[in-house]
Write an enzyme that holds these catalytic residues in place. Structure first.
Site, PDB file in Angstrom:
ATOM      1  N   CYS A   1       0.822  -1.206   0.000  1.00 28.19           N
ATOM      2  CA  CYS A   1       0.000   0.000   0.000  1.00 28.19           C
ATOM      3  C   CYS A   1       0.860   1.263   0.000  1.00 28.19           C
ATOM      4  O   CYS A   1       1.399   1.626  -1.033  1.00 28.19           O
ATOM      5  CB  CYS A   1      -0.990  -0.056   1.164  1.00 28.19           C
ATOM      6  SG  CYS A   1      -2.462   0.913   0.819  1.00 28.19           S
TER       7      CYS A   1
ATOM      8  N   HIS B   1      -3.790  -4.955   0.559  1.00 30.57           N
ATOM      9  CA  HIS B   1      -3.191  -5.516   1.776  1.00 30.57           C
ATOM     10  C   HIS B   1      -3.288  -7.044   1.768  1.00 30.57           C
ATOM     11  O   HIS B   1      -4.224  -7.612   2.350  1.00 30.57           O
ATOM     12  CB  HIS B   1      -3.901  -4.968   3.016  1.00 30.57           C
ATOM     13  CG  HIS B   1      -3.582  -3.536   3.283  1.00 30.57           C
ATOM     14  ND1 HIS B   1      -2.492  -3.140   4.028  1.00 30.57           N
ATOM     15  CD2 HIS B   1      -4.199  -2.406   2.880  1.00 30.57           C
ATOM     16  CE1 HIS B   1      -2.456  -1.825   4.085  1.00 30.57           C
ATOM     17  NE2 HIS B   1      -3.472  -1.350   3.393  1.00 30.57           N
TER      18      HIS B   1
ATOM     19  N   GLU C   1      -1.710  -9.165   3.397  1.00 32.24           N
ATOM     20  CA  GLU C   1      -1.553  -9.774   4.733  1.00 32.24           C
ATOM     21  C   GLU C   1      -2.897 -10.101   5.366  1.00 32.24           C
ATOM     22  O   GLU C   1      -2.997 -10.985   6.216  1.00 32.24           O
ATOM     23  CB  GLU C   1      -0.715  -8.861   5.654  1.00 32.24           C
ATOM     24  CG  GLU C   1      -1.380  -7.578   6.140  1.00 32.24           C
ATOM     25  CD  GLU C   1      -1.252  -6.402   5.182  1.00 32.24           C
ATOM     26  OE1 GLU C   1      -1.035  -6.644   3.976  1.00 32.24           O
ATOM     27  OE2 GLU C   1      -1.366  -5.240   5.636  1.00 32.24           O
TER      28      GLU C   1
HETATM   29  N1  GLN Z   1      -1.791   6.755   3.010  1.00 29.48           N
HETATM   30  C1  GLN Z   1      -1.998   5.997   1.796  1.00 29.48           C
HETATM   31  C2  GLN Z   1      -3.379   6.213   1.231  1.00 29.48           C
HETATM   32  O1  GLN Z   1      -4.292   6.572   1.956  1.00 29.48           O
HETATM   33  C3  GLN Z   1      -1.712   4.524   2.005  1.00 29.48           C
HETATM   34  C4  GLN Z   1      -2.663   3.860   2.930  1.00 29.48           C
HETATM   35  C5  GLN Z   1      -2.197   2.517   3.397  1.00 29.48           C
HETATM   36  O2  GLN Z   1      -1.014   2.210   3.364  1.00 29.48           O
HETATM   37  N2  GLN Z   1      -3.103   1.701   3.886  1.00 29.48           N
HETATM   38  O3  GLN Z   1      -3.604   5.990   0.063  1.00 29.48           O
END
Ligand code: GLN
Length: 540
Positions: free
Chosen positions: A378, A512, A514
């Site tokens: 992410c 994600h 995970e």
């Molecule tokens: N801050 C980034 C966004 O909002 C990544 C978010 C995250 O890593 N879950 O897009």
């Protein structure tokens, strides 16, 4: 008819109610029953999405796009049952539903009160939207005695009457501390906690007692006597080296047997827990090890990376190696280069905000240049794109609009996208709560890419939680320096996976992975990352 098991906690917090509920779920499954796990959280936030990870730990995201407590991650990992929006609520959500009904006039002019309106809303949450499961295990967050949890305790007390005690069971998890000056385990805190629970009208049927050493028979008798619980239903829950041993330990102590006895269920005498034995054996007897650096901002509270650490452990189980996690605080970035020596893989997990991003960018540059396996999740993917734009495309100001306006927004706020058939729209000034791209989205993989090879499929679905996206306008320029988008949303508007052509293992994912890794079914990306890191280990 579905039976309900309520798990409350006493004496102190952090006793592991989530693991206890999950383990009981796994044991009931091993006895052939279907289970559903639910959590009631007493805080007033509508969901944990806007809460500081330092305070609350990880935000777990369900397949259907709700931000929940990290315990729902344990539920999924232990039972394999996919958590849903209808499995998690908070005081905030309950009140929000009650107030919406009140404004709509649903209460027909009644004075809206905690009893019955709020309590009824909680009871409907617990008993609603079920698929005829044999058991619902419902965990009440917080510790008995907290002001906030009172309505939840009242709701489960009432359900004991509404559904009948033959369909409801109360388990109370407490602490039996060892006092070294006395050389004794102490039962008094548990007695007090049960007294408190009794004052709300709840008599626990089973006591689950956490302790750092075996609880002698006489102490169990004493607990049973003072707490009005049969001694065989005072179950010891001793500290253990791995959470995946907990179901077997509870089984040895007779927890699942006692639950079945309570409900008068015809009992199987043998329960096959060999799959649990197998993973615990692999965790305890690894044939090698690998060092993974995790560079993040919330390393002071490792609960903030719960699913991530578990997913790495699962990949270790798959390879029968121990994954040594080295946590690097991205806020203190001195000598990162020296500190990362000896690491076989570098991972930058999800995150928010500019603070600490410089350290993460440094780690990414090192991984790219030194050809160390890199896994960006992410924010870790978005920063990898920024690093490439700044250092390879020479766009010195390349950044994400999350940090403020920029000349080269390689990462930007997505203002519109399709969520199934629903058009989602966002603005920079909009609400923060529940407004990210959340839950499961499909992704198309490019044939011939590393990602395609890893998944062995061109169509995947993964869970998201982010507000910003990689900007498609930089696709061609990035491709020229070796960074390409190997996974895209089906409409080809959103880059979901990036990788380098000239690096042995460098993958960034917008989602994600995970969240979907399970001990019995480790996630392919984590398995492959650890395989690459093992290869690297042989090179160092
Ligand atoms: N801050 C980034 C966004 O909002 C990544 C978010 C995250 O890593 N879950 O897009």
């Amino acid at each position: 008819m579905t039976k309900f098991i309520f798990v409350t906690g006493g004496v102190v917090s952090s006793l592991g109610k989530g693991i206890a509920a999950s383990s009981l779920g796994a044991l009931l499954q091993a006895r052939g029953y279907s289970v559903r796990l639910r959590k009631l959280d007493p805080y007033i936030n509508v969901d944990p999405g806007t809460m500081n990870p330092f305070q609350h730990g990880e935000v777990y995201v369900t397949e259907d796009g709700t931000e929940t407590d990290l315990d729902l991650g344990h539920y999924e990992r232990f039972t394999g049952v996919c958590a849903q929006t209808s499995d998690s609520t908070t005081t905030g959500k309950i009140y929000s539903a009650v107030l919406t009904k009140e404004r709509r006039g649903d209460y027909l002019g009644a004075t809206v009160q905690v009893v019955p309106h709020v309590i009824d809303e909680i009871k409907n949450f617990i008993t609603g939207e079920l698929a005829n499961e044999d058991f619902v295990i419902c965990e009440i967050g917080g510790t008995v005695g907290d002001i906030e949890s009172l309505p939840f305790l009242e709701a489960i007390r009432q359900l004991g009457n509404d559904l009948g005690r033959e369909r409801t069971l109360f388990i109370h998890l407490t602490l039996v501390p060892y006092i070294s000056a006395a050389g004794e385990l102490k039962t008094k805190p548990t007695q007090h906690s049960v007294k408190e629970l009794l004052s709300y009208g709840i008599q626990p049927d089973i006591l689950l007692c956490r302790s750092d050493r075996p609880i002698p028979q006489d102490a169990k008798h004493k607990l049973g006597l003072f707490c009005n619980v049969r001694p065989e239903r005072v179950i010891e829950a001793q500290d253990i080296d791995t959470i995946y041993q907990v179901p077997m330990s509870y089984h040895q102590e007779g927890l699942d047997w006692q639950v079945c006895q309570y409900f008068g269920l015809k009992e199987k005498t043998t329960v096959d827990l060999s799959k649990w034995q197998n993973i615990v054996h692999r965790i305890r007897h690894p044939e090698g090890q690998v060092n993974i650096a995790v560079v993040g901002k919330y390393t002071q509270l490792l609960d903030a990376y719960k699913s991530l650490s578990e997913a790495l452990i699962h990949a270790g189980i798959a390879h029968n190696v121990k994954v040594n996690l080295h946590w690097f605080d991205s806020l203190s970035q001195d000598n990162f280069e020296d500190k990362l020596v000896g690491m076989n893989g570098i991972l930058v997990p999800g995150g928010f905000g500019e603070r600490g991003s410089a350290g993460k960018l440094q780690a990414i540059k090192i991984a790219r240049e030194k050809k160390i396996p890199y896994f960006g999740i992410c924010f870790g993917m978005q920063l990898a794109v920024i690093e490439a734009a700044r250092n390879l495309l020479r766009l010195k100001e390349a950044s994400t609009t999350e940090f403020g306006p920029t000349k080269d927004p390689v990462i930007g706020l997505m203002t519109e996208w399709m969520d199934g058939k629903i058009l989602q729209q966002r603005t920079e000034e909009g609400n923060l709560g529940g407004t990210m791209r959340l839950g499961s989205y499909p992704c198309k993989l490019q044939k011939g890419s590393l990602a395609y090879k890893i998944y062995g499929d061109a169509h995947i679905k993964e869970r998201h939680r982010h507000r910003y996206e990689v900007n498609m306008n930089y696709q061609d320029a990035l491709k020229k320096v070796g960074l390409y988008f190997s996974g895209l949303s089906p409409d080809e508007q959103l880059p979901e996976i990036i990788e380098y052509t000239n690096h042995p293992w460098f993958i960034g994912v917008q989602f994600h992975p995970e969240l979907k890794s399970r001990p019995f079914n480790p996630h392919p990306l984590f398995i492959s990352f650890i395989a690459a890191a093992l290869q690297q280990e042989r090179l160092v």
